[in-house]
Design an enzyme around this catalytic site. Sequence first.
Site, short mmCIF file in Angstrom:
data_model
loop_
_atom_site.label_atom_id
_atom_site.label_comp_id
_atom_site.label_asym_id
_atom_site.label_seq_id
_atom_site.Cartn_x
_atom_site.Cartn_y
_atom_site.Cartn_z
N HIS A 143 0.84 -1.20 0.00
CA HIS A 143 0.00 0.00 0.00
C HIS A 143 0.88 1.26 0.00
CE1 HIS A 143 -3.31 2.63 1.59
NE2 HIS A 143 -2.29 3.24 2.17
N GLU A 144 1.89 1.28 0.86
CA GLU A 144 2.76 2.46 0.96
C GLU A 144 3.58 2.66 -0.31
OE1 GLU A 144 2.19 4.52 3.19
OE2 GLU A 144 1.08 3.27 4.61
N HIS A 147 1.57 4.34 -2.89
CA HIS A 147 1.52 5.80 -2.67
C HIS A 147 2.72 6.47 -3.36
CE1 HIS A 147 -1.82 6.79 -0.19
NE2 HIS A 147 -1.47 6.05 0.86
N GLU A 219 -6.10 7.05 -1.07
CA GLU A 219 -5.99 5.91 -0.16
C GLU A 219 -6.57 4.65 -0.79
OE1 GLU A 219 -4.45 5.37 2.77
OE2 GLU A 219 -3.72 7.41 2.46
#
Lengths: 303, 197
Positions: A143-144, A147, A219
């Site tokens: 997930h990071e 980003h 997100e």
Amino acid sequence: MNLQARRIPRDWGLLWRMTLVMALLAGLYLAFITFLNAVGVPWVFIAIIAGLMLGFQYFFSHKLVLWSLGAKEVTPQQYPRLHAMVERLAVQAGMPKPKVAVIHTDIPNALATGRNPKNAVVAVTTGIMRRLDDQELEAVLGHELTHIKNRDVMVITLASFFSVVAAMLTNWLMWALLLGGLRRDERGGMGMVMLVWLVSWLVYIVSQLLILALSRYREYAADYGGAILTGMPSQLASALLKISGAMARIPTEDLRRVEAANAFFIVSALKGETLLELFATHPPVHKRVERLRRLQQRLEWGR
Amino acid sequence: MSPLGRLFRRTPPSPQQSQQDRLLALASARSTLEGVHRLRPTGRAGVCARPLSSDAFNAFLKDLPRLLGGWGSTPRVLADSYGAHWVVLQEADFTSLLKEVQRTAQAFRERGFGDQLLVAVLPFRTESAFSEVRKTVLWIYHFRRGTFYPFIPLPGEKRDMAEEIAIADKMKEHLPIEGALEAWYPLWGIPWLEETP
């Protein structure tokens, strides 16, 4: 391994909403500039100052963020498993391996920062490493990294440019009205200052709401990308639920053992919010988990 | 009793009766489970009872297959490593299976052993062509609380809590779901679950 096979398919609904929010934001800012121009505010001057502020933020914010959270960059020797995970995910995502940092706190959290993939840092707390198993941690890192790959720091910085201008105007004019406003004789000038103040204030509020919506969509996009990257949406869902504290409430001790230990097992003594309340206080986690679940189903059944 | 007394007599529904209706909620929830979640009942159910060191209770358990037999297949009574007793029922028709569970619970209550009843376990499986995504979802019905919760065991005494929460949230309109997550106790190593029918 064929890395192209891991290419992230698009989530069109999300993309459409993101575009809509950005278009609304652009429209709002254009109207704001037109307004400032019309009433004769030297907005170019203000924009330059705001630009400098944001430029500083853009180039140094990751350092500030990490410094304020007490994040320490760690070497592969200190955290070999964490480094190996980040490296593997970066290779899969086709991006340079970001720096890895650790924050010594038991609060479970993770973040990614940096203006572009070359200058990125991914940081995790010791609390999140303690709570999650390897697959869940990998999902969070995925997930990071998404980003970083999506350049979310840049997107949000750009999106907040005129929001910053509006905030500065609101702030300055409020002080100008409080301190210098009384010296003014001209009624028209006074009214104009108040109008500019009001409009700036409104632009600031509305743009903040739009930016919030935009970052929520980022997100979701990172959830989506991260889940595709690791191929395990359910692991990210599980990690989110663990971090939210819901998982900690589910017992692991066998019912039969518990019932044997408490002969007078008092049913009503059990406290705790209902499932409904739980989700009422955590709507974002609930929604994110639901999206991930749908994605998991698509991955399982869709082939 | 006077006519007036009869008029004002309150007959609250017995808690047992209303709880039995709650068990049957799974019969109507079944179409959602099958249609949306691709979960099918396995045709088997187990009623779990706490042990009691009493000759009368043990005699009752021994007698139970005869008591419940007659229609459908004869139930089996097993003990597990926790010392708990299982009444294993088999019935292809799901509503009949739930009625068998009710009959079993009723037999316990009629003999005064209602307090020993813990839970009924109703296993569901995904019918998938891919064996790696084949999974088991157990719907646990707690007799005293009259509520359901899902339990998805994984190898090594682990459970898929994320999936459990997700599926419970999805089913909360169709089933009386246990609201307190603290009461979602696992049941590891259910003896009759792994054997093939």
